[in-house]
Design a protein around this motif. Sequence first.
Motif, PDB file in Angstrom:
ATOM      1  N   GLU B 125       0.823  -1.206   0.000  1.00 38.75           N
ATOM      2  CA  GLU B 125       0.000   0.000   0.000  1.00 38.75           C
ATOM      3  C   GLU B 125       0.860   1.261   0.000  1.00 38.75           C
ATOM      4  N   SER B 126       0.343   2.315  -0.637  1.00 40.12           N
ATOM      5  CA  SER B 126       0.934   3.643  -0.482  1.00 40.12           C
ATOM      6  C   SER B 126       0.186   4.307   0.662  1.00 40.12           C
ATOM      7  N   GLN B 127       0.888   4.486   1.785  1.00 36.92           N
ATOM      8  CA  GLN B 127       0.283   5.095   2.986  1.00 36.92           C
ATOM      9  C   GLN B 127       1.045   6.371   3.308  1.00 36.92           C
ATOM     10  N   ASN B 128       0.396   7.512   3.166  1.00 39.56           N
ATOM     11  CA  ASN B 128       1.022   8.811   3.464  1.00 39.56           C
ATOM     12  C   ASN B 128       2.399   8.938   2.810  1.00 39.56           C
ATOM     13  N   GLY B 129       2.489   8.565   1.544  1.00 36.45           N
ATOM     14  CA  GLY B 129       3.742   8.716   0.793  1.00 36.45           C
ATOM     15  C   GLY B 129       4.733   7.579   1.000  1.00 36.45           C
ATOM     16  N   GLN B 130       4.412   6.630   1.882  1.00 37.82           N
ATOM     17  CA  GLN B 130       5.323   5.494   2.109  1.00 37.82           C
ATOM     18  C   GLN B 130       4.749   4.217   1.509  1.00 37.82           C
ATOM     19  N   GLN B 131       5.651   3.366   1.020  1.00 39.96           N
ATOM     20  CA  GLN B 131       5.233   2.071   0.466  1.00 39.96           C
ATOM     21  C   GLN B 131       5.332   1.011   1.568  1.00 39.96           C
ATOM     22  N   VAL B 132       4.221   0.366   1.881  1.00 34.79           N
ATOM     23  CA  VAL B 132       4.193  -0.584   3.002  1.00 34.79           C
ATOM     24  C   VAL B 132       3.646  -1.940   2.553  1.00 34.79           C
ATOM     25  N   TRP B 133       4.462  -2.986   2.706  1.00 37.02           N
ATOM     26  CA  TRP B 133       3.964  -4.345   2.436  1.00 37.02           C
ATOM     27  C   TRP B 133       3.012  -4.736   3.562  1.00 37.02           C
ATOM     28  N   LEU B 134       1.889  -5.313   3.222  1.00 36.07           N
ATOM     29  CA  LEU B 134       0.926  -5.704   4.249  1.00 36.07           C
ATOM     30  C   LEU B 134       1.290  -7.044   4.861  1.00 36.07           C
ATOM     31  N   ASP B 135       0.995  -7.177   6.161  1.00 32.03           N
ATOM     32  CA  ASP B 135       1.158  -8.457   6.852  1.00 32.03           C
ATOM     33  C   ASP B 135      -0.109  -9.277   6.677  1.00 32.03           C
ATOM     34  N   ALA B 136       0.054 -10.591   6.756  1.00 34.29           N
ATOM     35  CA  ALA B 136      -1.128 -11.453   6.713  1.00 34.29           C
ATOM     36  C   ALA B 136      -1.999 -11.141   7.917  1.00 34.29           C
ATOM     37  N   ASN B 137      -3.307 -11.191   7.698  1.00 28.37           N
ATOM     38  CA  ASN B 137      -4.255 -10.853   8.751  1.00 28.37           C
ATOM     39  C   ASN B 137      -4.686 -12.126   9.502  1.00 28.37           C
ATOM     40  N   PRO B 138      -4.490 -12.166  10.846  1.00 34.22           N
ATOM     41  CA  PRO B 138      -4.879 -13.369  11.604  1.00 34.22           C
ATOM     42  C   PRO B 138      -6.355 -13.737  11.417  1.00 34.22           C
ATOM     43  N   SER B 139      -7.201 -12.730  11.184  1.00 33.29           N
ATOM     44  CA  SER B 139      -8.627 -13.038  11.011  1.00 33.29           C
ATOM     45  C   SER B 139      -8.873 -13.825   9.718  1.00 33.29           C
ATOM     46  N   ASP B 140      -7.970 -13.656   8.716  1.00 31.15           N
ATOM     47  CA  ASP B 140      -8.098 -14.440   7.484  1.00 31.15           C
ATOM     48  C   ASP B 140      -7.764 -15.905   7.733  1.00 31.15           C
ATOM     49  N   VAL B 141      -6.775 -16.135   8.594  1.00 36.70           N
ATOM     50  CA  VAL B 141      -6.396 -17.511   8.951  1.00 36.70           C
ATOM     51  C   VAL B 141      -7.570 -18.177   9.676  1.00 36.70           C
ATOM     52  N   ALA B 142      -8.199 -17.412  10.598  1.00 34.75           N
ATOM     53  CA  ALA B 142      -9.343 -17.937  11.352  1.00 34.75           C
ATOM     54  C   ALA B 142     -10.528 -18.210  10.425  1.00 34.75           C
ATOM     55  N   ALA B 143     -10.711 -17.332   9.427  1.00 37.75           N
ATOM     56  CA  ALA B 143     -11.832 -17.503   8.492  1.00 37.75           C
ATOM     57  C   ALA B 143     -11.678 -18.794   7.703  1.00 37.75           C
ATOM     58  N   LYS B 144     -10.443 -19.104   7.340  1.00 34.11           N
ATOM     59  CA  LYS B 144     -10.208 -20.354   6.604  1.00 34.11           C
ATOM     60  C   LYS B 144     -10.377 -21.568   7.525  1.00 34.11           C
ATOM     61  N   ALA B 145      -9.878 -21.432   8.750  1.00 30.36           N
ATOM     62  CA  ALA B 145      -9.878 -22.563   9.703  1.00 30.36           C
ATOM     63  C   ALA B 145     -11.288 -23.040  10.027  1.00 30.36           C
ATOM     64  N   ARG B 146     -12.257 -22.126   9.999  1.00 30.31           N
ATOM     65  CA  ARG B 146     -13.613 -22.539  10.393  1.00 30.31           C
ATOM     66  C   ARG B 146     -14.212 -23.554   9.419  1.00 30.31           C
ATOM     67  N   TRP B 147     -13.675 -23.601   8.174  1.00 28.37           N
ATOM     68  CA  TRP B 147     -14.182 -24.587   7.205  1.00 28.37           C
ATOM     69  C   TRP B 147     -13.672 -25.985   7.509  1.00 28.37           C
ATOM     70  N   GLU B 148     -12.617 -26.064   8.326  1.00 25.71           N
ATOM     71  CA  GLU B 148     -12.036 -27.384   8.632  1.00 25.71           C
ATOM     72  C   GLU B 148     -12.683 -28.009   9.850  1.00 25.71           C
ATOM     73  N   GLN B 149     -13.495 -27.226  10.587  1.00 24.56           N
ATOM     74  CA  GLN B 149     -14.079 -27.747  11.834  1.00 24.56           C
ATOM     75  C   GLN B 149     -15.196 -28.743  11.548  1.00 24.56           C
TER      76      GLN B 149
END
Lengths: 82, 149
Positions: B125-149
């Motif tokens: 992302e371009s955030q206030n003139g800086q280029q920032v790589w995004l980190d993986a979001n823990p909520s995305d991991v949880a969203a996937k995990a619920r399909w395995e339950q």
Amino acid sequence: MITLLFFGRLRELLACERLSLSISNPVDVATLRQMISDKGPQWQKFTTSQHALVAVNQTMAQEHTIIKAGDEVALFPPVTGG
Amino acid sequence: MIKVCTEDFDLGLLTNELRQKSPQSGAIVNFIGLVRDINHGQSVSKLFLEHYPAMTEKVLADICSRAKKRFAVDHIDVIHRVGELDLNSQIVYVGVSAMHRGDAFNCCEYVMDHLKSEAPFWKKESQNGQQVWLDANPSDVAAKARWEQ
């Protein structure tokens, strides 16, 4: 010879997009991490399993996955698409 | 249909295509992901999406194949854009046709939840003139995990 590819933040941190590495025998992913960590402090820090996922021939790999000559190995941070 | 491209897409055309090839379907569910102007409290002005070309389509095809085994659906279409994207641009499209809406809704969510955690795309992302790589979001991991339950 194996081809190593680096993506995302990892490519920038290591200042490396592609690397060819000679291996005399097949190695597993854990051994490959060890081999490339010798390239310098950044490599030692950012090629650990905590920072870098590994795919072998475009399929996600585990630490025990075997890599042989001719394989394409990609290292990248956790994905963030969608 | 699975496609990774830089070009924008037209939801109307895609829905029509999906409808034409799904005469037995009583439901179509579409999802579109967009570039938003704020992330974790930071103002965002642009997004860059990188991918691993040889692997992305392979992973998307595998996710759709697993989804088709799990849900009674007719077709799953996925488009993911890469490169530079402006605010409010469309990033990703998932369209599902099915005989009944329940399977279409669930399948669409299943595909997105797995795409977010498995497909080799990376956002910068371009955030206030800086280029920032995004980190993986823990909520995305949880969203996937619920399909395995």
